[in-house]
Design an enzyme around this catalytic site. Structure first.
Site, PDB file in Angstrom:
ATOM      1  N   CYS A  17       0.839  -1.205   0.000  1.00  0.00           N
ATOM      2  CA  CYS A  17       0.000   0.000   0.000  1.00  0.00           C
ATOM      3  C   CYS A  17       0.870   1.249   0.000  1.00  0.00           C
ATOM      4  O   CYS A  17       1.417   1.630   1.026  1.00  0.00           O
ATOM      5  CB  CYS A  17      -0.928  -0.001   1.214  1.00  0.00           C
ATOM      6  SG  CYS A  17      -2.005   1.452   1.284  1.00  0.00           S
TER       7      CYS A  17
ATOM      8  N   CYS B 119      -0.503   4.082   2.210  1.00  0.00           N
ATOM      9  CA  CYS B 119      -0.264   3.832   3.637  1.00  0.00           C
ATOM     10  C   CYS B 119       1.187   4.109   4.020  1.00  0.00           C
ATOM     11  O   CYS B 119       1.466   4.780   5.017  1.00  0.00           O
ATOM     12  CB  CYS B 119      -0.588   2.380   3.986  1.00  0.00           C
ATOM     13  SG  CYS B 119      -2.198   1.786   3.433  1.00  0.00           S
ATOM     14  N   ASP B 120       2.114   3.566   3.231  1.00  0.00           N
ATOM     15  CA  ASP B 120       3.515   3.527   3.658  1.00  0.00           C
ATOM     16  C   ASP B 120       4.462   4.401   2.839  1.00  0.00           C
ATOM     17  O   ASP B 120       5.605   4.621   3.243  1.00  0.00           O
ATOM     18  CB  ASP B 120       4.019   2.079   3.626  1.00  0.00           C
ATOM     19  CG  ASP B 120       3.239   1.175   4.573  1.00  0.00           C
ATOM     20  OD1 ASP B 120       2.815   1.674   5.636  1.00  0.00           O
ATOM     21  OD2 ASP B 120       3.036  -0.004   4.246  1.00  0.00           O
TER      22      ASP B 120
END
Length: 320
Positions: free
Chosen positions: A141, A144-145
């Site tokens: 992701c 997300c990261d």
């Protein structure tokens, strides 16, 4: 043998969607029961966030929070509100008649409504080194990261729209992006391909595959080995992060013969709701969402599912 108590709501899955549904259903005095899983090849207690180190985009956490800590807070809040949690997997469900039947470890449970929040698991390449470096530079992701690798080099593997989106997103925050794909042509839409090809920060490695991720010994990603599938040549590319964008698999094995699914295998819900093809059955989170796949959107649909279950119970005069 005595018949089991018929529950108002049974929730299957304990990620952001399932636990938020538990919070809302408990506050409505529906006395929900949540099967949070046992992580034995089935449901993962706490969902995919349990494998995420830093979460910086969940509202309310200015300094960020680890995935396990965030889900611990979700779980504690659900319990405090009155949601009963059982750390077991669900083995079988029967939606053919009311009340619905749920089996776990040989025991039968009955429910007037079911909230399915089993999630979706990310597909990975399948390398041993990749497995060792998950959440240490290997991610599924970018949203997300990706910000954890701002100004650093990143590699994306995949050839569909998701891979294009991830590469474009990362190009906006990383110093460089290498996009690796097994074929000569991408599966992504032409518009997405054109955007990627036009971005000077994105380099392409077509007809190529990642065969090794470095370096488990350093406990972080330092590079990848990329094999040219036409020549067999293997080259090493330095990178700080590997983002795998080769799809997700929705966890629908329990229901795929009973609920209507989308062509891509996700649970089909009525647009703008969590209502499925069976009255009284609701689907929340990533098991029905292949577009956003974020903790905050999963939590939102968990709220929706609990409210819709409550309204369904009232409309059918069967609440409490």
């Amino acid at each position: 043998m005595t018949e089991p108590t018929v529950r108002n709501v049974i929730i299957i899955g304990s990620g952001p969607a399932g636990l938020t549904a538990g919070i809302y259903a408990a506050r409505a005095n529906l006395k929900p029961l949540c099967f949070e899983g046992f992580n034995a090849g089935g449901l993962i207690p706490g969902g995919q966030l349990m494998f995420t180190t830093e979460v910086e985009n969940y509202p309310g956490f200015v300094e960020g929070v680890t995935g396990p800590e965030l889900m611990g807070r979700f779980r504690g809040q659900a319990e405090k509100q009155g949601c009963e949690l059982i750390t077991q997997d669900v083995d079988k469900i029967d939606f053919s008649e009311q009340p619905f039947k749920v089996w776990s470890e040989g025991q039968l449970y009955l429910a007037k409504t079911i909230i399915l929040s089993t999630g979706a698991r990310a597909n990975y390449i399948g390398l041993e080194s990749e497995e060792k470096l998950k959440n240490r530079g290997v991610s599924a992701c970018a949203v997300c990261d990706g910000p954890l690798y701002r100004g650093k080099a990143a590699v994306v593997v995949g050839g569909g729209d998701t891979a294009m989106e991830e590469a474009s997103y990362l190009a906006g925050i990383c110093s460089s992006v290498l996009l690796v794909h097994r074929r000569d042509d991408f599966r992504a839409s032409k518009a997405m391909q054109d955007r990627v090809r036009a971005n000077p920060k994105i380099k392409l490695a077509l007809s190529s595959a990642i065969v090794e991720v470095f370096d488990p010994a350093e406990n972080k990603v330092t590079g990848v080995a990329v094999k040219d599938l036409k020549t067999g040549e293997v080259t090493r590319h330095a990178t700080d992060a590997l983002f795998v964008a080769i799809g997700h698999t929705p966890m629908t094995d329990l229901v795929k013969e009973q609920l209507e699914l989308q062509p891509n295998g996700y649970v089909k819900v009525q647009p703008g709701t969590t209502t499925t093809s069976i009255p009284g059955v609701f689907a929340a989170g990533d098991v029905a969402d292949w577009v956003y796949r974020q903790a905050v959107t999963a939590a939102g649909t968990g709220c929706m599912a609990a409210l819709e279950a409550e309204r369904w119970l009232v409309a059918n005069d069967s609440a409490h």
